[in-house]
Design a protein around this motif. Structure first.
Motif, PDB file in Angstrom:
ATOM      1  N   MET A   1       0.840  -1.184   0.000  1.00  0.00           N
ATOM      2  CA  MET A   1       0.000   0.000   0.000  1.00  0.00           C
ATOM      3  C   MET A   1       0.882   1.242   0.000  1.00  0.00           C
ATOM      4  N   ASP A   2       0.536   2.189  -0.805  1.00  0.00           N
ATOM      5  CA  ASP A   2       1.296   3.429  -0.921  1.00  0.00           C
ATOM      6  C   ASP A   2       1.071   4.278   0.326  1.00  0.00           C
ATOM      7  N   HIS A   3       2.169   4.638   1.004  1.00  0.00           N
ATOM      8  CA  HIS A   3       2.048   5.438   2.232  1.00  0.00           C
ATOM      9  C   HIS A   3       1.833   6.913   1.935  1.00  0.00           C
ATOM     10  N   MET A   4       2.072   7.320   0.709  1.00  0.00           N
ATOM     11  CA  MET A   4       1.861   8.716   0.330  1.00  0.00           C
ATOM     12  C   MET A   4       0.481   8.804  -0.311  1.00  0.00           C
ATOM     13  N   SER A   5      -0.306   9.741   0.112  1.00  0.00           N
ATOM     14  CA  SER A   5      -1.622   9.913  -0.487  1.00  0.00           C
ATOM     15  C   SER A   5      -1.989  11.380  -0.468  1.00  0.00           C
ATOM     16  N   SER A   6      -2.986  11.704  -1.216  1.00  0.00           N
ATOM     17  CA  SER A   6      -3.460  13.077  -1.182  1.00  0.00           C
ATOM     18  C   SER A   6      -3.951  13.370   0.224  1.00  0.00           C
ATOM     19  N   ALA A   7      -3.461  14.437   0.792  1.00  0.00           N
ATOM     20  CA  ALA A   7      -3.836  14.778   2.166  1.00  0.00           C
ATOM     21  C   ALA A   7      -5.265  15.295   2.193  1.00  0.00           C
ATOM     22  N   ARG A  12      -4.194  20.493   4.734  1.00  0.00           N
ATOM     23  CA  ARG A  12      -3.534  21.329   3.750  1.00  0.00           C
ATOM     24  C   ARG A  12      -3.690  22.796   4.111  1.00  0.00           C
ATOM     25  N   ARG A  13      -2.574  23.509   3.998  1.00  0.00           N
ATOM     26  CA  ARG A  13      -2.584  24.940   4.244  1.00  0.00           C
ATOM     27  C   ARG A  13      -3.094  25.651   2.986  1.00  0.00           C
ATOM     28  N   PRO A  14      -3.664  26.837   3.108  1.00  0.00           N
ATOM     29  CA  PRO A  14      -4.147  27.571   1.938  1.00  0.00           C
ATOM     30  C   PRO A  14      -3.011  27.787   0.932  1.00  0.00           C
ATOM     31  N   LYS A  26       0.743  13.828  -4.607  1.00  0.00           N
ATOM     32  CA  LYS A  26       0.445  12.914  -3.506  1.00  0.00           C
ATOM     33  C   LYS A  26       1.265  13.401  -2.320  1.00  0.00           C
ATOM     34  N   ARG A  27       0.605  13.598  -1.206  1.00  0.00           N
ATOM     35  CA  ARG A  27       1.232  14.188  -0.025  1.00  0.00           C
ATOM     36  C   ARG A  27       1.238  13.193   1.125  1.00  0.00           C
ATOM     37  N   ASN A  28       2.145  13.414   2.090  1.00  0.00           N
ATOM     38  CA  ASN A  28       2.118  12.599   3.302  1.00  0.00           C
ATOM     39  C   ASN A  28       0.981  13.112   4.197  1.00  0.00           C
ATOM     40  N   PRO A  29       0.728  12.473   5.343  1.00  0.00           N
ATOM     41  CA  PRO A  29      -0.382  12.911   6.197  1.00  0.00           C
ATOM     42  C   PRO A  29      -0.283  14.366   6.681  1.00  0.00           C
ATOM     43  N   GLU A  30       0.917  14.939   6.660  1.00  0.00           N
ATOM     44  CA  GLU A  30       1.097  16.339   7.065  1.00  0.00           C
ATOM     45  C   GLU A  30       0.916  17.293   5.887  1.00  0.00           C
ATOM     46  N   GLY A  31       0.578  16.758   4.712  1.00  0.00           N
ATOM     47  CA  GLY A  31       0.372  17.601   3.537  1.00  0.00           C
ATOM     48  C   GLY A  31       1.652  17.958   2.811  1.00  0.00           C
ATOM     49  N   LEU A  32       2.729  17.213   3.068  1.00  0.00           N
ATOM     50  CA  LEU A  32       4.042  17.531   2.512  1.00  0.00           C
ATOM     51  C   LEU A  32       4.499  16.475   1.510  1.00  0.00           C
ATOM     52  N   ALA A  49      14.565  18.575   0.714  1.00  0.00           N
ATOM     53  CA  ALA A  49      13.800  19.325   1.712  1.00  0.00           C
ATOM     54  C   ALA A  49      12.327  19.034   1.443  1.00  0.00           C
ATOM     55  N   TRP A  50      11.449  19.627   2.215  1.00  0.00           N
ATOM     56  CA  TRP A  50      10.021  19.364   2.111  1.00  0.00           C
ATOM     57  C   TRP A  50       9.282  20.566   1.577  1.00  0.00           C
ATOM     58  N   MET A  51       8.248  20.305   0.796  1.00  0.00           N
ATOM     59  CA  MET A  51       7.361  21.344   0.284  1.00  0.00           C
ATOM     60  C   MET A  51       5.923  20.939   0.576  1.00  0.00           C
ATOM     61  N   ASP A  52       5.065  21.945   0.578  1.00  0.00           N
ATOM     62  CA  ASP A  52       3.627  21.716   0.508  1.00  0.00           C
ATOM     63  C   ASP A  52       3.145  22.473  -0.725  1.00  0.00           C
ATOM     64  N   ASP A  53       1.856  22.514  -0.941  1.00  0.00           N
ATOM     65  CA  ASP A  53       1.328  23.160  -2.135  1.00  0.00           C
ATOM     66  C   ASP A  53       1.782  24.621  -2.244  1.00  0.00           C
TER      67      ASP A  53
END
Length: 128
Positions: A1-7, A12-14, A26-32, A49-53
Motif C-alpha cells: 500500500m502506498d504510504h503517500m496519499s493526497s492529504a 492542507r494549508r491555503p 500525492k502528499r504525506n499525512p502532514e500535507g508535505l 527538503a520538504w514542500m507543501d502546495d
C-alpha cells in the motif's frame, strides 16, 4: 500500500497553487512531499527538503526555492539568510506524483553545514 496519499483538505494549508497541479500531487499525512534540488548543468544532487502546495506555488512563481520547515512550521526561502540561493531552472513531478525535482543554479553551499551538497558525508558501502 502506498504510504503517500493526497492529504485531506483539513491538513492542507491555503495555497495559490494551480488546482490542476495540486490534483497531481500525492502528499504525506502532514500535507508535505519531498523536493530534491539538483544543480541544473552538472546533475549534482544538492539536497532534499520538504514542500507543501504553497511552497511549490512560491517556487514556481518567484523562481527561488521555497521549502516548508517541519521543525519550525514555517516557509523558508533557500539563501534568504545565508545568501546561498537556489535559482530555479525547472521543476518536474515524478511518475508517482509524490516527489518533485527542482533543477537549480546553486549559489554557494546547498547544505546547512556549509558544504556544497548534503550528500558528501561519506559513501555507504554495500556488503558484497
Amino acid at each position: 500500500m502506498d504510504h503517500m496519499s493526497s492529504a485531506p483538505s483539513s491538513t492542507r494549508r491555503p495555497s495559490g497553487l494551480d488546482p490542476a497541479i495540486a490534483a497531481r500531487l500525492k502528499r504525506n499525512p502532514e500535507g508535505l512531499f519531498p523536493a530534491i534540488a539538483q544543480q541544473y548543468d552538472t546533475g549534482e544532487v544538492l539536497m532534499l527538503a520538504w514542500m507543501d502546495d504553497e511552497a511549490l506555488h512560491r517556487t514556481l512563481t518567484t523562481g527561488r526555492c521555497t521549502y516548508y520547515s517541519r521543525s519550525r512550521g514555517e516557509y523558508w526561502v533557500k539563501g534568504e539568510t545565508s545568501g546561498h540561493a537556489q535559482h530555479v531552472r525547472s521543476v518536474a513531478l515524478d511518475c508517482d506524483g509524490d516527489t518533485v525535482l527542482v533543477k537549480v543554479d546553486q549559489v554557494g553551499a546547498a547544505c546547512h553545514t556549509g558544504d556544497r551538497t548534503c550528500f558528501d558525508a561519506g559513501a555507504l558501502s554495500p556488503d558484497a
